[in-house]
Design a protein around this motif. Structure first.
Motif, mmCIF file in Angstrom:
data_model
loop_
_atom_site.group_PDB
_atom_site.id
_atom_site.type_symbol
_atom_site.label_atom_id
_atom_site.label_comp_id
_atom_site.label_asym_id
_atom_site.label_seq_id
_atom_site.Cartn_x
_atom_site.Cartn_y
_atom_site.Cartn_z
ATOM 1 N N GLN A 33 0.847 -1.186 0.000
ATOM 2 C CA GLN A 33 0.000 0.000 0.000
ATOM 3 C C GLN A 33 0.885 1.238 0.000
ATOM 4 O OE1 GLN A 33 -2.823 0.051 3.185
ATOM 5 N NE2 GLN A 33 -3.749 1.975 2.543
ATOM 6 N N VAL A 34 0.408 2.298 -0.639
ATOM 7 C CA VAL A 34 1.139 3.547 -0.677
ATOM 8 C C VAL A 34 0.168 4.698 -0.518
ATOM 9 C CG1 VAL A 34 1.037 3.681 -3.198
ATOM 10 C CG2 VAL A 34 2.817 4.924 -1.957
ATOM 11 N N GLN A 35 0.553 5.670 0.251
ATOM 12 C CA GLN A 35 -0.218 6.897 0.409
ATOM 13 C C GLN A 35 0.474 8.012 -0.343
ATOM 14 O OE1 GLN A 35 -0.471 7.167 4.728
ATOM 15 N NE2 GLN A 35 -2.508 6.255 4.676
ATOM 16 N N LEU A 36 -0.325 8.858 -0.982
ATOM 17 C CA LEU A 36 0.218 9.898 -1.850
ATOM 18 C C LEU A 36 -0.304 11.261 -1.443
ATOM 19 C CD1 LEU A 36 -0.382 8.023 -5.227
ATOM 20 C CD2 LEU A 36 1.752 8.144 -3.954
ATOM 21 N N ALA A 37 0.547 12.266 -1.530
ATOM 22 C CA ALA A 37 0.150 13.627 -1.190
ATOM 23 C C ALA A 37 0.779 14.593 -2.171
ATOM 24 C CB ALA A 37 0.573 13.960 0.235
ATOM 25 N N GLU A 38 -0.061 15.340 -2.874
ATOM 26 C CA GLU A 38 0.419 16.308 -3.846
ATOM 27 C C GLU A 38 0.612 17.670 -3.217
ATOM 28 O OE1 GLU A 38 -2.806 13.747 -5.893
ATOM 29 O OE2 GLU A 38 -2.503 14.804 -4.006
ATOM 30 N N SER A 39 1.486 18.457 -3.820
ATOM 31 C CA SER A 39 1.680 19.846 -3.413
ATOM 32 C C SER A 39 2.249 20.611 -4.601
ATOM 33 C CB SER A 39 2.630 19.941 -2.217
ATOM 34 O OG SER A 39 3.902 19.429 -2.559
ATOM 35 N N GLY A 40 2.240 21.933 -4.477
ATOM 36 C CA GLY A 40 2.862 22.759 -5.501
ATOM 37 C C GLY A 40 1.915 23.486 -6.429
ATOM 38 N N CYS A 67 4.735 15.077 -5.594
ATOM 39 C CA CYS A 67 3.913 14.018 -5.031
ATOM 40 C C CYS A 67 4.799 13.200 -4.099
ATOM 41 C CB CYS A 67 3.328 13.145 -6.131
ATOM 42 S SG CYS A 67 2.402 11.711 -5.536
ATOM 43 N N ALA A 68 4.471 13.232 -2.837
ATOM 44 C CA ALA A 68 5.236 12.486 -1.842
ATOM 45 C C ALA A 68 4.518 11.182 -1.532
ATOM 46 C CB ALA A 68 5.399 13.315 -0.585
ATOM 47 N N GLY A 69 5.243 10.100 -1.623
ATOM 48 C CA GLY A 69 4.666 8.799 -1.341
ATOM 49 C C GLY A 69 5.194 8.212 -0.046
ATOM 50 N N SER A 70 4.388 7.372 0.560
ATOM 51 C CA SER A 70 4.820 6.680 1.763
ATOM 52 C C SER A 70 4.796 5.188 1.504
ATOM 53 C CB SER A 70 3.914 7.025 2.934
ATOM 54 O OG SER A 70 2.607 6.547 2.690
ATOM 55 N N SER A 107 9.242 13.272 -13.564
ATOM 56 C CA SER A 107 10.451 12.648 -13.035
ATOM 57 C C SER A 107 10.128 11.995 -11.700
ATOM 58 C CB SER A 107 11.578 13.681 -12.879
ATOM 59 O OG SER A 107 11.187 14.719 -12.006
ATOM 60 N N ARG A 108 11.020 11.130 -11.243
ATOM 61 C CA ARG A 108 10.812 10.477 -9.953
ATOM 62 C C ARG A 108 12.151 10.172 -9.303
ATOM 63 N NH1 ARG A 108 7.662 5.039 -10.848
ATOM 64 N NH2 ARG A 108 7.995 4.814 -8.595
ATOM 65 N N ASP A 109 12.091 10.008 -8.006
ATOM 66 C CA ASP A 109 13.241 9.581 -7.224
ATOM 67 C C ASP A 109 12.743 8.535 -6.241
ATOM 68 O OD1 ASP A 109 15.345 9.216 -5.424
ATOM 69 O OD2 ASP A 109 15.973 11.295 -5.533
ATOM 70 N N ALA A 168 9.271 9.937 -4.286
ATOM 71 C CA ALA A 168 8.679 11.169 -4.789
ATOM 72 C C ALA A 168 8.617 11.166 -6.314
ATOM 73 C CB ALA A 168 9.476 12.381 -4.319
ATOM 74 N N VAL A 169 7.631 11.863 -6.815
ATOM 75 C CA VAL A 169 7.486 12.081 -8.247
ATOM 76 C C VAL A 169 7.109 13.544 -8.452
ATOM 77 C CG1 VAL A 169 5.065 11.355 -8.272
ATOM 78 C CG2 VAL A 169 6.418 11.232 -10.361
#
Length: 123
Positions: free
Chosen positions: A1-8, A22-25, A71-73, A78-79
């Protein structure tokens, strides 16, 4: 499972740039193809861009090709979506999503979604 949170997101003028994050957990972030979708008022959610698990393959909707860069890391879970030369028709809520399988252009393929971030481009 992954939780996602956008910003910007934000309010900008035509021709300006924005960078969405987009920060993922979760430890499995690198196992997902990540996508960006957007939804304007009264319209269906539409595909914007996607990036493969490794980041090697990138896909764009024709409407944003040449202006947006994904892009992603995976180390940072993060994406990002760099949006240049913004137009009023780019105005929408932008969503980050994760999928383990299926066609990357279809919203129904994505299992996990963020809450979205508003992008408004004034003319």
């Amino acid at each position: 499972q992954v939780q996602l949170a956008e910003s910007g997101g934000g309010l900008v003028q035509t021709g300006d740039s924005l960078r969405l994050s987009c920060a993922g957990s979760g430890r499995t972030f690198s196992t997902y193809t990540m996508g960006w979708f957007r939804q304007a008022p009264g319209k269906e959610r539409e595909f914007v861009s996607a990036i493969s698990r490794t980041g090697i393959n990138k896909y764009y909707a024709d409407s944003v090709k040449g202006r947006f860069t994904i892009s992603r890391d995976n180390a940072k879970s993060a994406v990002w979506l760099q949006m240049n030369s913004l137009k009023p028709e780019d105005t929408a809520v932008y969503y980050c999503a994760a999928t383990g399988s299926g066609s990357y252009t279809y919203a129904t393929s994505y299992r996990y979604w963020g809450q979205g971030t508003q992008v408004t481009v004034s003319s």
